[in-house]
Write a protein that holds these residues in place. Structure first.
Motif, short mmCIF file in Angstrom:
data_model
loop_
_atom_site.label_atom_id
_atom_site.label_comp_id
_atom_site.label_asym_id
_atom_site.label_seq_id
_atom_site.Cartn_x
_atom_site.Cartn_y
_atom_site.Cartn_z
N ASP A 116 0.85 -1.19 0.00
CA ASP A 116 0.00 0.00 0.00
C ASP A 116 0.88 1.23 0.00
O ASP A 116 2.08 1.17 0.24
CB ASP A 116 -0.91 0.01 1.24
N ASP A 117 0.27 2.38 -0.24
CA ASP A 117 1.00 3.64 -0.24
C ASP A 117 1.66 3.92 1.11
O ASP A 117 2.71 4.55 1.19
CB ASP A 117 0.09 4.80 -0.62
N ASP A 118 1.02 3.45 2.21
CA ASP A 118 1.55 3.74 3.54
C ASP A 118 2.46 2.62 4.07
O ASP A 118 2.85 2.62 5.24
CB ASP A 118 0.41 4.01 4.53
N ALA A 119 2.85 1.67 3.21
CA ALA A 119 3.72 0.57 3.62
C ALA A 119 5.13 1.10 3.90
O ALA A 119 5.52 2.16 3.42
CB ALA A 119 3.77 -0.51 2.54
N THR A 120 5.88 0.31 4.60
CA THR A 120 7.25 0.71 4.96
C THR A 120 8.14 0.70 3.71
O THR A 120 7.85 0.01 2.72
CB THR A 120 7.86 -0.24 6.01
N ALA A 121 9.21 1.45 3.81
CA ALA A 121 10.16 1.51 2.69
C ALA A 121 10.74 0.14 2.40
O ALA A 121 11.00 -0.22 1.25
CB ALA A 121 11.26 2.52 3.00
N LYS A 122 10.93 -0.65 3.47
CA LYS A 122 11.49 -2.00 3.31
C LYS A 122 10.54 -2.87 2.47
O LYS A 122 10.98 -3.59 1.57
CB LYS A 122 11.73 -2.63 4.68
N LYS A 123 9.25 -2.81 2.76
CA LYS A 123 8.25 -3.60 2.00
C LYS A 123 8.20 -3.14 0.54
O LYS A 123 8.13 -3.96 -0.37
CB LYS A 123 6.86 -3.48 2.64
N ASN A 125 10.59 -1.63 -1.14
CA ASN A 125 11.85 -2.01 -1.77
C ASN A 125 11.87 -3.50 -2.11
O ASN A 125 12.32 -3.90 -3.18
CB ASN A 125 13.03 -1.66 -0.84
N GLU A 126 11.36 -4.33 -1.20
CA GLU A 126 11.30 -5.78 -1.43
C GLU A 126 10.43 -6.08 -2.66
O GLU A 126 10.78 -6.91 -3.50
CB GLU A 126 10.73 -6.46 -0.19
N TYR A 127 9.28 -5.40 -2.73
CA TYR A 127 8.37 -5.63 -3.87
C TYR A 127 9.03 -5.17 -5.18
O TYR A 127 8.98 -5.89 -6.18
CB TYR A 127 7.05 -4.88 -3.65
N GLU A 128 9.66 -3.99 -5.17
CA GLU A 128 10.32 -3.48 -6.38
C GLU A 128 11.45 -4.40 -6.83
O GLU A 128 11.65 -4.62 -8.01
CB GLU A 128 10.84 -2.05 -6.15
N ARG A 129 12.22 -4.93 -5.86
CA ARG A 129 13.30 -5.88 -6.20
C ARG A 129 12.72 -7.12 -6.88
O ARG A 129 13.27 -7.63 -7.85
CB ARG A 129 14.06 -6.30 -4.94
N TRP A 130 11.58 -7.62 -6.35
CA TRP A 130 10.98 -8.82 -6.93
C TRP A 130 10.47 -8.52 -8.36
O TRP A 130 10.67 -9.32 -9.27
CB TRP A 130 9.83 -9.33 -6.06
N VAL A 131 9.83 -7.36 -8.55
CA VAL A 131 9.31 -6.99 -9.88
C VAL A 131 10.46 -6.89 -10.88
O VAL A 131 10.39 -7.42 -11.99
CB VAL A 131 8.50 -5.66 -9.83
N LYS A 132 11.55 -6.23 -10.48
CA LYS A 132 12.72 -6.11 -11.35
C LYS A 132 13.31 -7.48 -11.66
O LYS A 132 13.63 -7.79 -12.81
CB LYS A 132 13.78 -5.22 -10.69
N ALA A 133 13.43 -8.33 -10.65
CA ALA A 133 13.96 -9.68 -10.84
C ALA A 133 13.06 -10.49 -11.77
O ALA A 133 13.54 -11.25 -12.62
CB ALA A 133 14.12 -10.37 -9.50
N ASN A 134 11.76 -10.32 -11.63
CA ASN A 134 10.82 -11.04 -12.48
C ASN A 134 10.97 -10.62 -13.94
O ASN A 134 10.97 -11.46 -14.85
CB ASN A 134 9.38 -10.82 -11.99
N ARG A 135 11.12 -9.31 -14.18
CA ARG A 135 11.33 -8.83 -15.55
C ARG A 135 12.61 -9.40 -16.15
O ARG A 135 12.65 -9.82 -17.29
CB ARG A 135 11.39 -7.30 -15.58
N MET A 136 13.66 -9.40 -15.34
CA MET A 136 14.94 -9.92 -15.81
C MET A 136 14.82 -11.42 -16.13
O MET A 136 15.36 -11.89 -17.14
CB MET A 136 16.03 -9.67 -14.77
N ALA A 137 14.12 -12.15 -15.29
CA ALA A 137 13.94 -13.58 -15.52
C ALA A 137 13.13 -13.81 -16.80
O ALA A 137 13.46 -14.70 -17.60
CB ALA A 137 13.25 -14.24 -14.33
N LEU A 138 12.08 -13.02 -17.00
CA LEU A 138 11.27 -13.15 -18.22
C LEU A 138 12.09 -12.82 -19.47
O LEU A 138 11.99 -13.53 -20.49
CB LEU A 138 10.04 -12.26 -18.15
N LEU A 139 12.91 -11.78 -19.39
CA LEU A 139 13.75 -11.43 -20.54
C LEU A 139 14.76 -12.53 -20.84
O LEU A 139 14.99 -12.89 -22.00
CB LEU A 139 14.47 -10.10 -20.29
#
Length: 154
Positions: free
Chosen positions: A16-23, A25-39
């Motif tokens: 959510d918008d009010d989630a912690t920076a750690k959460k 960051n974790e989600y963004e890392r997973w999204v980036k990793a997923n894109r890289m894996a798909l590529l």
């Protein structure tokens, strides 16, 4: 590599918008990793299905040089010759327009011999659009002549 993250862990819930920076960051890392894996996956699939440029060049050259007009729509025949030349150009095999015009004229059936002679006798060179227009016009004349011969034969 980072894309292993997406392979080892399921997608986390979108923070959510009010989630912690750690959460976040974790989600963004997973999204980036997923894109890289798909590529990486798509690159791997592409490599398996990619035709060798040398094989493709050989096939196109053979088609380009041996294709003969066997009747039907002369415009389609000429466009197929142009298509093969364009594909060869994309493979860094340069096919100049004057060569393409000559090769296309040579691929036509003997019914077009008068047209070929006319082109050779002229000082002016035809471009690709003129070639199509002139050949289509000649095709109509040939068909009309055949129709007259059939009527006279009856």
């Amino acid at each position: 590599m980072d894309f292993n993250l997406a392979l080892r862990k399921n997608e986390p819930a979108k923070p959510d918008d009010d989630a912690t920076a750690k959460k976040k960051n974790e989600y963004e890392r997973w999204v980036k990793a997923n894109r890289m894996a798909l590529l990486a996956y798509l690159d791997s699939i592409e490599a398996k299905f990619k035709e060798s440029e040398k094989v493709e060049t050989g096939t196109l050259m053979n088609t380009f040089i041996t294709t003969k007009y066997l009747g039907g729509d002369v415009r389609e025949h000429i466009l197929s010759m142009f298509d093969a030349a364009a594909k060869l150009n994309a493979l860094n095999i340069k096919i100049d327009d004057p060569f393409l015009v000559h090769l296309t004229l040579n691929s036509l059936s003997p019914e077009y011999s008068q047209l070929k002679s006319t082109y050779i006798a002229q000082k002016q060179k035809w471009d690709l659009n003129e070639l199509i227009a002139i050949c289509v016009h000649e095709e109509k004349n040939i068909r009309q002549d055949k129709g007259k011969k059939q009527v006279n034969a009856v």
